[in-house]
Each structure stands twice: as structure tokens, then as C-alpha cells.
Design a protein around this motif. Structure first.
Motif, PDB file in Angstrom:
ATOM      1  N   ALA A  18      23.096  38.551  85.740  1.00  0.00           N
ATOM      2  CA  ALA A  18      21.845  39.164  85.294  1.00  0.00           C
ATOM      3  C   ALA A  18      21.009  39.623  86.483  1.00  0.00           C
ATOM      4  CB  ALA A  18      21.056  38.175  84.446  1.00  0.00           C
ATOM      5  N   TYR A  22      22.085  43.520  86.626  1.00  0.00           N
ATOM      6  CA  TYR A  22      21.091  44.118  85.751  1.00  0.00           C
ATOM      7  C   TYR A  22      19.658  43.871  86.202  1.00  0.00           C
ATOM      8  CZ  TYR A  22      24.706  45.510  82.540  1.00  0.00           C
ATOM      9  OH  TYR A  22      25.801  46.117  81.990  1.00  0.00           O
ATOM     10  N   GLY A  27      22.379  48.048  87.555  1.00  0.00           N
ATOM     11  CA  GLY A  27      22.429  47.968  86.106  1.00  0.00           C
ATOM     12  C   GLY A  27      21.860  49.199  85.436  1.00  0.00           C
ATOM     13  N   ASP A  28      20.802  49.764  86.031  1.00  0.00           N
ATOM     14  CA  ASP A  28      20.209  50.979  85.460  1.00  0.00           C
ATOM     15  C   ASP A  28      21.224  52.123  85.447  1.00  0.00           C
ATOM     16  OD1 ASP A  28      17.841  49.580  85.220  1.00  0.00           O
ATOM     17  OD2 ASP A  28      16.940  50.451  87.022  1.00  0.00           O
ATOM     18  N   LEU A  31      24.066  51.389  82.750  1.00  0.00           N
ATOM     19  CA  LEU A  31      23.640  51.632  81.374  1.00  0.00           C
ATOM     20  C   LEU A  31      23.411  53.113  81.118  1.00  0.00           C
ATOM     21  CD1 LEU A  31      21.181  48.636  80.925  1.00  0.00           C
ATOM     22  CD2 LEU A  31      23.459  48.871  79.906  1.00  0.00           C
ATOM     23  N   TRP A  35      25.591  55.111  78.316  1.00  0.00           N
ATOM     24  CA  TRP A  35      24.880  55.639  77.160  1.00  0.00           C
ATOM     25  C   TRP A  35      25.042  57.155  77.076  1.00  0.00           C
ATOM     26  CZ3 TRP A  35      23.623  53.721  72.818  1.00  0.00           C
ATOM     27  CH2 TRP A  35      22.732  54.383  71.974  1.00  0.00           C
ATOM     28  N   GLN A  62      22.768  44.275  76.182  1.00  0.00           N
ATOM     29  CA  GLN A  62      21.926  45.479  76.216  1.00  0.00           C
ATOM     30  C   GLN A  62      22.416  46.553  75.244  1.00  0.00           C
ATOM     31  OE1 GLN A  62      23.163  43.961  78.954  1.00  0.00           O
ATOM     32  NE2 GLN A  62      21.681  43.959  80.626  1.00  0.00           N
ATOM     33  N   MET A  63      23.707  46.809  75.236  1.00  0.00           N
ATOM     34  CA  MET A  63      24.242  47.835  74.343  1.00  0.00           C
ATOM     35  C   MET A  63      24.191  47.376  72.878  1.00  0.00           C
ATOM     36  SD  MET A  63      25.077  50.708  75.657  1.00  0.00           S
ATOM     37  CE  MET A  63      24.993  51.333  77.330  1.00  0.00           C
ATOM     38  N   ARG A  66      20.568  47.732  71.749  1.00  0.00           N
ATOM     39  CA  ARG A  66      20.168  49.143  71.657  1.00  0.00           C
ATOM     40  C   ARG A  66      20.718  49.782  70.385  1.00  0.00           C
ATOM     41  NH1 ARG A  66      20.139  53.251  76.780  1.00  0.00           N
ATOM     42  NH2 ARG A  66      18.949  54.929  75.809  1.00  0.00           N
ATOM     43  N   ALA A  87      21.889  37.183  75.310  1.00  0.00           N
ATOM     44  CA  ALA A  87      21.914  38.352  74.424  1.00  0.00           C
ATOM     45  C   ALA A  87      21.067  38.108  73.182  1.00  0.00           C
ATOM     46  CB  ALA A  87      23.350  38.676  74.031  1.00  0.00           C
ATOM     47  N   LEU A  90      17.417  38.490  74.030  1.00  0.00           N
ATOM     48  CA  LEU A  90      17.058  39.909  74.108  1.00  0.00           C
ATOM     49  C   LEU A  90      16.910  40.502  72.713  1.00  0.00           C
ATOM     50  CD1 LEU A  90      16.672  42.364  76.055  1.00  0.00           C
ATOM     51  CD2 LEU A  90      19.116  42.812  75.754  1.00  0.00           C
TER      52      LEU A  90
END
Length: 260
Positions: A18, A22, A27-28, A31, A35, A62-63, A66, A87, A90
Motif C-alpha cells: 500500500a 499505491y 500507483g496513480d 490505475l 482504467w 481500488q478497481m 470503482r 479492500a 475502502l
């Protein structure tokens, strides 16, 4: 034969994962590229019609989150209890905890759950940590609906070699590679050609490919645009689908469909 004797459980590395991946620009970029690719291959993700999605090795979620926020029916699985809890936290913060089906177990056991077929199956940065990486794609193919897609990312062996060449770590390349047990570098980085062979053996075709972090991880001295995170993401997105740069990505992203 894989160097991994068992499937890697990230319980002991979840906090490091993490923070190191991320917790920053790495991580940015990851993702953003994934995406962008998913929307290019499956624009229905932004339609009001819910799709069925399976996230194998869902990690920090994250996915999963989202997609659940967009109204899709998502099934999450990870071997790590620590990853699952992160997860779920989140998802709770996003208000979608109860909209996701959660599993924490070896992915191989899922076949006994009668999950059915999915419009999208995701497996990101899992295959290189498995004791039998060569069977994962065929195992996941069974979950694909007739027009379903598989989104697969894997650690690129060519990037590992290139990075060590740039940094002068020639000794790393002169013997058999061995990753440190607490490293986020897997002991089984993969050649794109090898993964493509497994894709074809599973009766799939690769419709789309890109590189994740095609230059960011090679930078030793930040200057100019490197000091602007948004510019780095923009340039990564641009070059992630350009030859030959995409094949230098730290990870490679394949989106595959069932062969006609």
C-alpha cells in the motif's frame, strides 16, 4: 517450472504494498493506465447497465470499489486476509461494502462456488506470484461469458533486465535471478511472449496491450516534467500504447477475448 513453490500470500507485505505502490505516483500511473485501457476495450463500463465483474487477486480493492460505485456486480477474491480487510475498508468508505461479494481464499477454490460467467474478469499482478502461473489464464477463461474480456497484468521480465542494465547492476543479470523474500519484485517475472503463448493455449486472443510505467521507474534524477506528477501520468498514458515504449513497461497489460 516456476520458482515459486506456493502461491504468494501478501499478508506480510500488504502495508508495504500500500505504501510503496499505491502511496504515490507509481500507483496513480498503474490505475490510470488500466482504467484507460478498460474503457477503451469495454466502454459499457460507463453505461447504466450493470455488468458482472470478477476480480481475482483484487488486492487493496481500488478497481473493485470503482466498478461497484458505477453499479456493476463485482465479486472480489484475494488470498490475503490483510488485503481483503483493506479492500473492505475502502469499500465501506465508498458506501459499497454490501454491493460487493467478498471471498478470501486460493483462487483455485472459487470454481466450487458456482459463480457463473462474467463480462469482465480482472487479474492484475497476480500471475507472477503463483506456483503454477501457466494455468491461471486457462482457469480464468472458464469464467468468461461468450463476449467477456480478461484484463491481465504481469511483471515484465524485459523491464527488470533493462532497469538493472541502466543502474549498472550487471551482477544481478549474470546469474539466476532471485528476488528477496520481502521484496515487491516477484521471483518469477514473465516474458510477454510466454504470457501470449498461455493466452493462445487458453483459446483466447489479445485484443489490446499496453505498458504500465514505461519510463517512470527508470528515472534516476528528477528534472523538468518529472517534477510534475500530472505531466508524468499524461506522458505515461501517451507512451504506454506506443511501440516500442510499451514493451519497456514495468508491467504489461493484456486485454483478451475468446477466440472465434
Amino acid at each position: 517450472m516456476s520458482k515459486n513453490t506456493v502461491d504468494r500470500n501478501f499478508d506480510d507485505l500488504s502495508e508495504k504494498f500500500a505504501r510503496k505502490v499505491y502511496g504515490g505516483l507509481k500507483g496513480d500511473i498503474r490505475l490510470a493506465v488500466i482504467w484507460r485501457d478498460l474503457l477503451a476495450a469495454l466502454p459499457e463500463l460507463e453505461s447504466p447497465v450493470p455488468l458482472r465483474v470478477l476480480d481475482i487477486g483484487g488486492g487493496l480493492g481500488q478497481m473493485t470499489v470503482r466498478l461497484a460505485k458505477l453499479g456493476h456486480q463485482v465479486v472480489y477474491n484475494d488470498l490475503s486476509q490483510q488485503m481483503l480487510e483493506a479492500a473492505q475498508k475502502l469499500a465501506e468508505e465508498a458506501g459499497v461494502l454490501d454491493k460487493i461479494i467478498w471471498h478470501q481464499q486460493p483462487y483455485q477454490i472459487l470454481q466450487d462456488k458456482g459463480l457463473g460467467q462474467f463480462d469482465l474478469v480482472m487479474s492484475h499482478a497476480l500471475i507472477e506470484w503463483l506456483a503454477e502461473p501457466e494455468v491461471l489464464i486457462a482457469d480464468l477463461q472458464r469464467y468468461l461469458a461468450p463476449h467477456g474480456l480478461l484484463s491481465l497484468t504481469f511483471y515484465n521480465q524485459n523491464a527488470l533486465v533493462y532497469r538493472n542494465l541502466i543502474r549498472g547492476n550487471f551482477h544481478v543479470l549474470q546469474g539466476e535471478f532471485s528476488a528477496h523474500p520481502t521484496s515487491l519484485t516477484p521471483g518469477e517475472p514473465l516474458q510477454p511472449d510466454t504470457v501470449q503463448y498461455w493466452v493462445e493455449q487458453a483459446g483466447l486472443v489479445t485484443d489490446y496491450s499496453s505498458g504500465i510505467r514505461v519510463f517512470h521507474d527508470y528515472v534516476t534524477t528528477q528534472r523538468g516534467g518529472h517534477e510534475d506528477p500530472s505531466a508524468v501520468v499524461e506522458m505515461e498514458l501517451h507512451h504506454s500504447v506506443q511501440e516500442p515504449f510499451k514493451w519497456l513497461g514495468r508491467y504489461i497489460h493484456f486485454i483478451c477475448s475468446v477466440a472465434d
